[in-house]
Design a protein around this motif. Sequence first.
Motif, PDB file in Angstrom:
ATOM      1  N   HIS A  45     -22.794  50.499  75.062  1.00  0.00           N
ATOM      2  CA  HIS A  45     -23.102  51.872  75.475  1.00  0.00           C
ATOM      3  C   HIS A  45     -24.576  52.142  75.159  1.00  0.00           C
ATOM      4  O   HIS A  45     -24.943  52.333  74.009  1.00  0.00           O
ATOM      5  CB  HIS A  45     -22.192  52.827  74.708  1.00  0.00           C
ATOM      6  CG  HIS A  45     -22.269  54.263  75.137  1.00  0.00           C
ATOM      7  ND1 HIS A  45     -23.405  54.847  75.638  1.00  0.00           N
ATOM      8  CD2 HIS A  45     -21.333  55.264  75.105  1.00  0.00           C
ATOM      9  CE1 HIS A  45     -23.185  56.125  75.901  1.00  0.00           C
ATOM     10  NE2 HIS A  45     -21.931  56.394  75.592  1.00  0.00           N
ATOM     11  N   TYR A  48     -28.228  57.186  76.509  1.00  0.00           N
ATOM     12  CA  TYR A  48     -28.581  57.911  75.290  1.00  0.00           C
ATOM     13  C   TYR A  48     -27.941  59.291  75.154  1.00  0.00           C
ATOM     14  O   TYR A  48     -27.648  59.731  74.048  1.00  0.00           O
ATOM     15  CB  TYR A  48     -30.101  58.013  75.155  1.00  0.00           C
ATOM     16  CG  TYR A  48     -30.790  58.756  76.278  1.00  0.00           C
ATOM     17  CD1 TYR A  48     -30.973  60.126  76.224  1.00  0.00           C
ATOM     18  CD2 TYR A  48     -31.261  58.069  77.394  1.00  0.00           C
ATOM     19  CE1 TYR A  48     -31.601  60.799  77.257  1.00  0.00           C
ATOM     20  CE2 TYR A  48     -31.889  58.732  78.427  1.00  0.00           C
ATOM     21  CZ  TYR A  48     -32.066  60.103  78.353  1.00  0.00           C
ATOM     22  OH  TYR A  48     -32.682  60.761  79.370  1.00  0.00           O
ATOM     23  N   TYR A  68     -22.501  55.920  71.777  1.00  0.00           N
ATOM     24  CA  TYR A  68     -23.867  55.473  72.090  1.00  0.00           C
ATOM     25  C   TYR A  68     -24.350  54.469  71.048  1.00  0.00           C
ATOM     26  O   TYR A  68     -24.227  54.672  69.848  1.00  0.00           O
ATOM     27  CB  TYR A  68     -24.797  56.679  72.125  1.00  0.00           C
ATOM     28  CG  TYR A  68     -26.258  56.349  72.244  1.00  0.00           C
ATOM     29  CD1 TYR A  68     -26.736  55.556  73.279  1.00  0.00           C
ATOM     30  CD2 TYR A  68     -27.178  56.857  71.330  1.00  0.00           C
ATOM     31  CE1 TYR A  68     -28.083  55.254  73.396  1.00  0.00           C
ATOM     32  CE2 TYR A  68     -28.533  56.580  71.443  1.00  0.00           C
ATOM     33  CZ  TYR A  68     -28.987  55.773  72.468  1.00  0.00           C
ATOM     34  OH  TYR A  68     -30.324  55.491  72.576  1.00  0.00           O
TER      35      TYR A  68
END
Length: 440
Positions: A45, A48, A68
Amino acid sequence: MLSKRIIAGFTAIVLGLIFVAGCSDDDNNPMKSVSKMTSSIRVIHASYDAPEVDIRVDGTVAIGGLGYGQSSGYAEISDGVRNISVTPAGANSPVVIEADLDLEVNTSYTVFAVNNLGSIEPVVAVDDRSQVQSKAKVRFLHASPDAPAVDIKLNSGDGPTVFVNKAFKDITEYAEVDPGSYTFVVTPSGDNSEVLIFEPINVTAGVIYTAVAHGTLDNTDLYDLAVRIFVDNNDGDLFVDLKPAVTKVLVAHASPDAPGVDLLIDDLVINNTSLTFPNNTGYLDVNAGDRGVKVNVSGSMTTVINAGLNLDAGMAYSIFAVNSVSNIEPLVLVDDLTTPAAGMAHIRFLHLSPDAPAVDITLTDDTVVFGNKAFRDYTSFTPLNAGLYDLQVRAAGTSMVILNLPGINLEDGKIYTVFAKGFLAGSGDTAIGAAIIVNN
């Protein structure tokens, strides 16, 4: 590129992500090995501003709650054409990524989710996880949407180039490198300006790394440009972050008639309150490399000093805003903060009074400590015995005292900067005087 910063004796952190794949006897489980004809796949992932996500394989959740910067680690999946979809965690929609992947048998893949949430998209890479026992293998993915194409170099902006002209979404082939310690530097493609310098890292033979530049170049958001190194060996869920090399910067307001100012590094204000004459910021940690330094009138866009500085890692600098406001300019010094010997202090002197003549710094018994220093002149740090001193500022080569500096206490082990401030013809706050900075 940066990839190489892969620290081998890694203090890497296991994310401990659990694949949500249903019961072990579910024949529809897409992550279950249904035959010997399997591939391996992981998801990283790198979007952002996207929330945690679920990843579905052929409609069934295979990876849940991936955040993230995280890696799911590798899992086996039957080969052939498989539908991969990504949704916010715990939801069936919206589908932010959907792709049909034709997976080959006995092949490993990484799917990177990149770009901002509104434009999230996949970058799919084939992972060569075969080890080379005498070498490390590294590759690099540029996953920062607003950053330009970059080169990755060794040691400095004009050092040897490792990866050339890599733009957003570009991923390199694996490069074989010798084990050892490396300092990686990021520059704009075709340029030697040092955007980022990283602390030295150790690369280990037999380890396979993927380095991902993520976040944004925009320093006003919450997603700093950074590099995370993922390890492709074994489960593929280990990572370590590269640490930007830093330098120390102190800014002093030494312009007697200038208003309060803000200090900006790469256009980001770094002081919390207005810096006024003759105060200083103390040392601030700043990323090493080529930095844009501005001094603005507080709370405004009016720039009174604009300088590009190359700041070496591990060094310390003082930047003085000097002269009258109509001629304000920077004076940049490299600060030697070596610890004084036992029983000693280090002291330096700067002449920063614009209308004062050249001066000597003396003891009251006429001993000259620093001689014949004109405006903007400065000395190196000089060792003196720790103790109490009565100093005088005299017109150079004469006994005429311009300024008395009684009771200067130099403590054992301390480092000091003394600067003459104000105007010889000034009064009140702008009258000639002296300021002392303790540098350690």
